[in-house]
Design a protein around this motif. Structure first.
Motif, PDB file in Angstrom:
ATOM      1  N   ASP A 197      -9.739  22.399 -15.354  1.00 17.33           N
ATOM      2  CA  ASP A 197     -10.141  20.716 -15.401  1.00 17.33           C
ATOM      3  C   ASP A 197      -9.290  20.377 -16.907  1.00 17.33           C
ATOM      4  OD1 ASP A 197     -11.443  22.158 -17.755  1.00 17.33           O
ATOM      5  OD2 ASP A 197     -13.338  21.239 -17.408  1.00 17.33           O
ATOM      6  N   LYS A 198      -8.691  21.131 -17.289  1.00 18.20           N
ATOM      7  CA  LYS A 198      -7.788  20.606 -18.459  1.00 18.20           C
ATOM      8  C   LYS A 198      -6.183  20.342 -18.095  1.00 18.20           C
ATOM      9  CE  LYS A 198     -11.242  20.412 -21.188  1.00 18.20           C
ATOM     10  NZ  LYS A 198     -11.957  19.534 -21.581  1.00 18.20           N
ATOM     11  N   SER A 199      -5.896  20.651 -16.868  1.00 21.83           N
ATOM     12  CA  SER A 199      -4.640  20.686 -16.370  1.00 21.83           C
ATOM     13  C   SER A 199      -3.852  19.185 -16.701  1.00 21.83           C
ATOM     14  CB  SER A 199      -4.638  20.864 -14.979  1.00 21.83           C
ATOM     15  OG  SER A 199      -3.425  20.616 -14.390  1.00 21.83           O
ATOM     16  N   PRO A 200      -2.554  19.332 -17.172  1.00 23.32           N
ATOM     17  CA  PRO A 200      -1.841  18.061 -17.402  1.00 23.32           C
ATOM     18  C   PRO A 200      -1.770  17.178 -16.038  1.00 23.32           C
ATOM     19  CG  PRO A 200      -0.625  20.043 -17.677  1.00 23.32           C
ATOM     20  CD  PRO A 200      -1.946  20.588 -17.622  1.00 23.32           C
ATOM     21  N   ARG A 201      -1.875  18.089 -14.966  1.00 22.80           N
ATOM     22  CA  ARG A 201      -1.566  17.441 -13.640  1.00 22.80           C
ATOM     23  C   ARG A 201      -2.788  16.654 -12.923  1.00 22.80           C
ATOM     24  NH1 ARG A 201       0.130  21.886  -9.515  1.00 22.80           N
ATOM     25  NH2 ARG A 201       0.234  20.471  -8.325  1.00 22.80           N
ATOM     26  N   LEU A 202      -3.971  16.499 -13.776  1.00 22.21           N
ATOM     27  CA  LEU A 202      -5.111  15.944 -13.504  1.00 22.21           C
ATOM     28  C   LEU A 202      -4.993  14.564 -14.159  1.00 22.21           C
ATOM     29  CD1 LEU A 202      -7.818  15.661 -12.166  1.00 22.21           C
ATOM     30  CD2 LEU A 202      -8.889  16.856 -13.969  1.00 22.21           C
ATOM     31  N   LYS A 203      -4.903  13.427 -13.779  1.00 27.15           N
ATOM     32  CA  LYS A 203      -5.022  12.040 -14.330  1.00 27.15           C
ATOM     33  C   LYS A 203      -6.281  11.328 -14.098  1.00 27.15           C
ATOM     34  CE  LYS A 203      -0.738  12.908 -15.761  1.00 27.15           C
ATOM     35  NZ  LYS A 203      -0.573  13.191 -17.132  1.00 27.15           N
ATOM     36  N   LEU A 204      -6.867  11.106 -15.180  1.00 23.92           N
ATOM     37  CA  LEU A 204      -8.259  10.622 -15.134  1.00 23.92           C
ATOM     38  C   LEU A 204      -8.244   8.767 -14.926  1.00 23.92           C
ATOM     39  CD1 LEU A 204     -10.443  13.054 -17.176  1.00 23.92           C
ATOM     40  CD2 LEU A 204     -10.045  12.914 -14.565  1.00 23.92           C
ATOM     41  N   PHE A 205      -9.204   8.083 -14.140  1.00 27.28           N
ATOM     42  CA  PHE A 205      -9.367   6.738 -14.164  1.00 27.28           C
ATOM     43  C   PHE A 205     -10.580   6.534 -14.439  1.00 27.28           C
ATOM     44  CE2 PHE A 205      -5.546   8.091 -12.091  1.00 27.28           C
ATOM     45  CZ  PHE A 205      -4.458   7.317 -12.294  1.00 27.28           C
ATOM     46  N   GLU A 206     -10.958   5.268 -14.927  1.00 26.34           N
ATOM     47  CA  GLU A 206     -12.328   4.756 -14.879  1.00 26.34           C
ATOM     48  C   GLU A 206     -13.052   4.287 -13.817  1.00 26.34           C
ATOM     49  OE1 GLU A 206     -12.609   1.736 -18.054  1.00 26.34           O
ATOM     50  OE2 GLU A 206     -11.738   2.791 -19.645  1.00 26.34           O
ATOM     51  N   THR A 207     -12.308   4.057 -13.043  1.00 24.66           N
ATOM     52  CA  THR A 207     -12.711   3.612 -11.561  1.00 24.66           C
ATOM     53  C   THR A 207     -11.958   4.158 -10.507  1.00 24.66           C
ATOM     54  OG1 THR A 207     -11.435   1.501 -11.096  1.00 24.66           O
ATOM     55  CG2 THR A 207     -13.576   1.231 -12.456  1.00 24.66           C
ATOM     56  N   PHE A 208     -12.775   4.190  -9.334  1.00 25.07           N
ATOM     57  CA  PHE A 208     -11.818   4.753  -8.270  1.00 25.07           C
ATOM     58  C   PHE A 208     -10.769   3.983  -7.756  1.00 25.07           C
ATOM     59  CE2 PHE A 208     -11.385   5.986  -3.527  1.00 25.07           C
ATOM     60  CZ  PHE A 208     -10.962   7.383  -3.847  1.00 25.07           C
ATOM     61  N   GLY A 209     -10.915   2.716  -7.710  1.00 25.34           N
ATOM     62  CA  GLY A 209     -10.018   1.781  -7.291  1.00 25.34           C
ATOM     63  C   GLY A 209      -8.789   1.888  -8.050  1.00 25.34           C
ATOM     64  N   ALA A 210      -8.709   2.095  -9.475  1.00 30.36           N
ATOM     65  CA  ALA A 210      -7.921   2.431 -10.232  1.00 30.36           C
ATOM     66  C   ALA A 210      -7.122   3.571  -9.968  1.00 30.36           C
ATOM     67  CB  ALA A 210      -8.286   2.482 -11.773  1.00 30.36           C
ATOM     68  N   SER A 211      -7.664   4.704  -9.693  1.00 26.31           N
ATOM     69  CA  SER A 211      -7.091   5.753  -9.094  1.00 26.31           C
ATOM     70  C   SER A 211      -6.186   5.536  -7.777  1.00 26.31           C
ATOM     71  CB  SER A 211      -7.931   6.994  -8.987  1.00 26.31           C
ATOM     72  OG  SER A 211      -8.716   6.761  -7.790  1.00 26.31           O
ATOM     73  N   LEU A 212      -6.814   4.889  -6.879  1.00 27.87           N
ATOM     74  CA  LEU A 212      -6.109   4.474  -5.537  1.00 27.87           C
ATOM     75  C   LEU A 212      -4.953   3.483  -5.934  1.00 27.87           C
ATOM     76  CD1 LEU A 212      -6.555   4.951  -2.578  1.00 27.87           C
ATOM     77  CD2 LEU A 212      -7.823   2.897  -2.605  1.00 27.87           C
ATOM     78  N   GLN A 213      -5.031   2.655  -6.817  1.00 30.22           N
ATOM     79  CA  GLN A 213      -3.670   1.750  -7.088  1.00 30.22           C
ATOM     80  C   GLN A 213      -2.794   2.725  -7.590  1.00 30.22           C
ATOM     81  OE1 GLN A 213      -3.250  -1.136  -6.478  1.00 30.22           O
ATOM     82  NE2 GLN A 213      -1.289  -1.443  -7.660  1.00 30.22           N
ATOM     83  N   ALA A 214      -3.277   3.807  -8.585  1.00 30.27           N
ATOM     84  CA  ALA A 214      -2.005   4.463  -9.247  1.00 30.27           C
ATOM     85  C   ALA A 214      -1.436   5.367  -8.152  1.00 30.27           C
ATOM     86  CB  ALA A 214      -2.762   5.611 -10.192  1.00 30.27           C
ATOM     87  N   LEU A 215      -2.080   5.831  -6.986  1.00 29.31           N
ATOM     88  CA  LEU A 215      -1.410   6.490  -5.848  1.00 29.31           C
ATOM     89  C   LEU A 215      -0.599   5.423  -5.220  1.00 29.31           C
ATOM     90  CD1 LEU A 215      -1.245   8.743  -3.846  1.00 29.31           C
ATOM     91  CD2 LEU A 215      -3.163   7.893  -2.554  1.00 29.31           C
TER      92      LEU A 215
ATOM     93  N   VAL B 203       1.144   2.928  -6.186  1.00 28.97           N
ATOM     94  CA  VAL B 203       2.500   2.593  -6.932  1.00 28.97           C
ATOM     95  C   VAL B 203       3.359   3.903  -7.524  1.00 28.97           C
ATOM     96  CG1 VAL B 203       1.490   0.460  -7.774  1.00 28.97           C
ATOM     97  CG2 VAL B 203       1.329   2.486  -9.318  1.00 28.97           C
ATOM     98  N   GLY B 204       2.523   5.104  -7.178  1.00 32.43           N
ATOM     99  CA  GLY B 204       3.525   6.254  -7.404  1.00 32.43           C
ATOM    100  C   GLY B 204       3.155   6.946  -8.859  1.00 32.43           C
ATOM    101  N   ASP B 205       2.130   6.438  -9.510  1.00 23.13           N
ATOM    102  CA  ASP B 205       1.700   7.161 -10.995  1.00 23.13           C
ATOM    103  C   ASP B 205       0.883   8.543 -10.464  1.00 23.13           C
ATOM    104  OD1 ASP B 205       2.716   5.182 -12.070  1.00 23.13           O
ATOM    105  OD2 ASP B 205       0.988   4.067 -12.437  1.00 23.13           O
ATOM    106  N   VAL B 206       0.503   8.553  -9.344  1.00 26.11           N
ATOM    107  CA  VAL B 206       0.001   9.958  -8.772  1.00 26.11           C
ATOM    108  C   VAL B 206       0.310  10.290  -7.518  1.00 26.11           C
ATOM    109  CG1 VAL B 206      -2.148   9.933 -10.592  1.00 26.11           C
ATOM    110  CG2 VAL B 206      -2.189   9.178  -8.262  1.00 26.11           C
TER     111      VAL B 206
ATOM    112  N   ARG C 210       0.585   8.831  -0.100  1.00 31.09           N
ATOM    113  CA  ARG C 210       1.349   7.642   0.245  1.00 31.09           C
ATOM    114  C   ARG C 210       1.972   7.932   1.895  1.00 31.09           C
ATOM    115  NH1 ARG C 210       2.200   8.039  -5.168  1.00 31.09           N
ATOM    116  NH2 ARG C 210       4.135   9.605  -4.798  1.00 31.09           N
ATOM    117  N   GLY C 211       2.190   7.015   2.366  1.00 34.92           N
ATOM    118  CA  GLY C 211       2.504   7.025   3.748  1.00 34.92           C
ATOM    119  C   GLY C 211       3.775   7.826   4.076  1.00 34.92           C
ATOM    120  N   ASN C 212       4.791   7.664   3.055  1.00 31.87           N
ATOM    121  CA  ASN C 212       5.945   8.475   3.055  1.00 31.87           C
ATOM    122  C   ASN C 212       6.190   9.855   2.473  1.00 31.87           C
ATOM    123  OD1 ASN C 212       6.004   7.711   0.677  1.00 31.87           O
ATOM    124  ND2 ASN C 212       7.854   6.463   0.567  1.00 31.87           N
ATOM    125  N   GLU C 213       5.003  10.361   2.056  1.00 32.19           N
ATOM    126  CA  GLU C 213       4.897  11.448   1.420  1.00 32.19           C
ATOM    127  C   GLU C 213       5.415  12.639   2.182  1.00 32.19           C
ATOM    128  OE1 GLU C 213       5.263  13.919  -1.250  1.00 32.19           O
ATOM    129  OE2 GLU C 213       4.004  12.560  -1.936  1.00 32.19           O
TER     130      GLU C 213
END
Length: 265
Positions: free
Chosen positions: A167-185, A187-190, A126-129
């Protein structure tokens, strides 16, 4: 998919100069229909034009030009990333693409073209990170999360370079599409997702101030088109790629999609 990444590139398609079909010295496929498949969700390799709703991008242009030079026609299909390799392996499609990294493990299942691109992954945040500035400082803070698509290049690089190989780290959040992971970023979910530089730059241009890149490039992958084992298309496609590199077409495609094209709504 050990795929996704962009930067180091070295090919892309554009409005191309007229070339005989088939081009001189290249195989003649005599009008053969080639069924091509992509995910249509990996900017700027393959994505939906927000103005027309049609699939566009580097891979579309490149394959259309390859077919033109080989005197073939292309029928475009789309499918989810997680089923693409199996579908191509089973002969449902003739050629597949989605920024697919060339790996020895995958070579057991499918054939590849020669590499058409080399890429690195970058940390998009995120831009304010301000909590971290690179892979090391990200890895040191157990509260920080990375989003990824299972089986993709961003997944494997995130595991190896950010999470110490776990690859089992709880810090890794998986998404079905790349767009979903970008949206999660967004809104602050990752706290980060990995992208090639061109894709990251495109998203930063489309939403000024929303995202930024931190740290140096991670990973190093070669991308190739994929085919069913033993496909007779591999050699003709490689010949066309070599010709497109030699005559500057790949350089023009790179410029068009990775530098000149801007997402507009």
């Amino acid at each position: 998919m050990f795929r996704r990444a962009f930067l180091g590139l070295a090919l892309a398609v554009a409005t191309l100069a007229a070339v005989p079909a088939p081009a001189a010295g290249l195989p003649d496929l005599k009008g053969r229909r080639i069924v091509a498949v992509t995910e249509n969700a990996y900017y700027p390799l393959n994505f939906t034009d927000p103005k027309t709703g049609k699939g566009i991008g580097w891979e579309y242009d490149a394959v259309n030009e390859i077919a033109r030079r080989l005197n073939a026609t292309v029928e475009w299909q789309t499918t989810a990333w997680d089923s693409m390799i199996q579908a191509v392996q089973g002969g449902q499609f003739d050629i597949g693409m989605d920024g697919i990294s060339i790996t020895d493990e995958r070579r057991k299942q499918i054939d590849y073209s020669d590499p058409y691109m080399v890429s690195e992954q970058f940390m998009l945040v995120r831009g304010n990170e301000k909590r971290f500035a690179d892979a090391k400082s990200f890895g040191a803070d157990a509260k920080l999360l990375v989003g990824a698509q299972s089986g993709t290049t961003n997944f494997y690089v995130a595991v190896s370079d950010l999470l110490g190989g776990n690859d089992k780290s709880p810090r890794l959040k998986l998404f079905e599409t790349f767009g979903a992971s970008l949206q999660a970023l967004k809104v602050g979910d990752v706290d980060t997702v990995l992208m090639d530089m061109a894709g990251a730059q495109g998203n930063m241009d489309a939403a000024p101030g929303v995202f930024k890149i931190v740290g140096k490039g991670l990973g190093h992958d070669e991308f190739g088109f994929i085919f069913k084992k033993g496909s007779d298309l591999v050699a003709p496609v490689n010949a066309a790629l070599a010709a497109m590199k030699a005559d500057g077409t790949l350089a023009r495609l790179e410029k068009k999609w990775f530098y000149d094209y801007k997402i507009t709504n």
